[in-house]
Design a protein around this motif. Structure first.
Motif, PDB file in Angstrom:
ATOM      1  N   TYR A 196      44.566 -25.366  64.182  1.00 16.24           N
ATOM      2  CA  TYR A 196      44.177 -25.498  62.775  1.00 16.24           C
ATOM      3  C   TYR A 196      42.930 -24.683  62.453  1.00 16.24           C
ATOM      4  O   TYR A 196      42.127 -24.357  63.319  1.00 16.24           O
ATOM      5  N   LEU A 197      42.794 -24.377  61.174  1.00 17.23           N
ATOM      6  CA  LEU A 197      41.550 -23.854  60.610  1.00 17.23           C
ATOM      7  C   LEU A 197      40.956 -25.003  59.818  1.00 17.23           C
ATOM      8  O   LEU A 197      41.446 -25.352  58.733  1.00 17.23           O
ATOM      9  N   THR A 198      39.916 -25.604  60.354  1.00 19.81           N
ATOM     10  CA  THR A 198      39.348 -26.811  59.752  1.00 19.81           C
ATOM     11  C   THR A 198      38.117 -26.456  58.919  1.00 19.81           C
ATOM     12  O   THR A 198      37.113 -25.975  59.455  1.00 19.81           O
ATOM     13  N   ILE A 199      38.210 -26.702  57.633  1.00 19.88           N
ATOM     14  CA  ILE A 199      37.107 -26.398  56.719  1.00 19.88           C
ATOM     15  C   ILE A 199      35.964 -27.367  56.974  1.00 19.88           C
ATOM     16  O   ILE A 199      36.145 -28.587  56.981  1.00 19.88           O
ATOM     17  N   ARG A 200      34.783 -26.799  57.185  1.00 23.97           N
ATOM     18  CA  ARG A 200      33.578 -27.599  57.395  1.00 23.97           C
ATOM     19  C   ARG A 200      32.461 -27.051  56.526  1.00 23.97           C
ATOM     20  O   ARG A 200      32.223 -25.846  56.506  1.00 23.97           O
ATOM     21  N   ARG A 201      31.783 -27.931  55.809  1.00 27.97           N
ATOM     22  CA  ARG A 201      30.655 -27.522  54.959  1.00 27.97           C
ATOM     23  C   ARG A 201      29.570 -28.566  55.111  1.00 27.97           C
ATOM     24  O   ARG A 201      29.694 -29.679  54.594  1.00 27.97           O
ATOM     25  N   THR A 202      28.518 -28.223  55.842  1.00 24.51           N
ATOM     26  CA  THR A 202      27.498 -29.224  56.164  1.00 24.51           C
ATOM     27  C   THR A 202      26.448 -29.384  55.079  1.00 24.51           C
ATOM     28  O   THR A 202      25.842 -30.443  54.958  1.00 24.51           O
ATOM     29  N   GLU A 203      26.212 -28.347  54.275  1.00 23.94           N
ATOM     30  CA  GLU A 203      25.191 -28.424  53.231  1.00 23.94           C
ATOM     31  C   GLU A 203      25.779 -27.935  51.919  1.00 23.94           C
ATOM     32  O   GLU A 203      26.035 -26.745  51.740  1.00 23.94           O
ATOM     33  N   SER A 204      25.999 -28.863  50.998  1.00 25.66           N
ATOM     34  CA  SER A 204      26.560 -28.477  49.704  1.00 25.66           C
ATOM     35  C   SER A 204      26.239 -29.545  48.670  1.00 25.66           C
ATOM     36  O   SER A 204      26.303 -30.740  48.960  1.00 25.66           O
ATOM     37  N   SER A 205      25.900 -29.118  47.471  1.00 23.93           N
ATOM     38  CA  SER A 205      25.676 -30.057  46.372  1.00 23.93           C
ATOM     39  C   SER A 205      26.979 -30.379  45.654  1.00 23.93           C
ATOM     40  O   SER A 205      27.044 -31.312  44.866  1.00 23.93           O
TER      41      SER A 205
END
Length: 267
Positions: A242-251
């Motif tokens: 899989y390509l797993t979307i990760r976003r640790t810093e986002s408003s």
């Protein structure tokens, strides 16, 4: 051509800025609504590696099945790496339990930072790390899931050197382009070096802030991670994960993750 299978890290769906947090069930529904085929589950904060019962496992699997979702990976990020002797046996045992839980949830990947790789001059530290990873690797083969080291703190070449020093199949790779970029490494070069060992990919992006002398994570498609080239390198090694979307810093994580799903689908 590489088949694009999109997953979403549930932890990335958590609202920022004081807004109410999504529950586990709400996060699953949101991931499905955004078009994910699978989700990455946090084995420390979303399900408990230590306490989840067989009934609990069945309940989680039923929730996933009802939404037609699979598990791309179980993350189990420890505070320290496996070269640190402080409470190392406890950390190894907990990682082994995570491997078992991952298999029970339907995935064969556990993601963790293994810690910085000691230099050759630190023979004791390097030996400790190798012994711990070989032990975890043996358990992984027994239960049907493997530990994947998240890239970032070392170059692809240095991580490959460690993998090659272990018994075959002891350690896989969680490929995280943003981590590599923010630490000053080239993700395309790392993909070429590590492609044969990649078990899971985090769809992340980053850029170097030259003025500040540091790297920062940015929304997918807005940084210097050239995903077509990265995926081309992985395709040479028949990557099918899989390509797993990760976003640790986002408003605004929901909007950014929705855009990331569209970005990946368009590749």
């Amino acid at each position: 051509m590489l088949q694009i299978k999109v997953a979403i890290e549930l932890a990335s769906l958590k609202a920022r800025g004081g807004s109410p947090q999504l529950s586990f069930a709400q996060a699953l529904h949101t991931a499905a609504r955004l078009g994910a085929e699978a989700v990455e589950i946090d084995g420390r904060n979303e399900v408990s590696v230590a306490d989840l019962s067989r009934t609990g496992v069945r309940q989680v699997r039923k929730m996933l099945e009802d939404l037609n979702l699979r598990v791309s990976a179980l993350s189990f990020r420890t505070r320290r790496g496996y070269a640190d002797v402080n409470e190392l046996d406890r950390r190894i045992d907990a990682t082994k339990r995570a491997l078992q839980l991952a298999y029970e949830l339907g995935t064969n990947v556990v993601v963790n930072h293994i810690g910085r790789i000691p230099t050759e001059e630190d023979a004791n530290g390097l030996s400790t790390l190798r012994t711990a990873l070989a032990d975890i690797g043996r358990e992984g083969h027994r239960v049907g899931a493997l530990l994947a080291a998240e890239t970032g703190t070392e170059s692809g070449a240095d991580l490959l050197k460690l993998i090659d020093s272990l018994p075959p199949g002891s350690l896989g790779v969680d490929f995280n382009p943003a981590n590599l970029i923010t630490h000053g490494f080239d993700p395309r070069e790392a993909a070429q070096k590590l492609g044969a060992h990649v078990l899971h990919v985090h769809a992340t992006d980053g850029t170097r802030d030259v003025a500040a002398g540091r790297g920062i994570e940015v929304p997918l498609g807005r940084g210097s991670a050239e995903f077509p080239e990265i995926l081309g390198a992985l395709e040479e090694h028949q990557y099918r994960g899989y390509l797993t979307i990760r976003r640790t810093e986002s408003s605004n994580p929901l909007e950014e993750i929705a855009a990331a799903v569209k970005y990946l689908r368009a590749l």
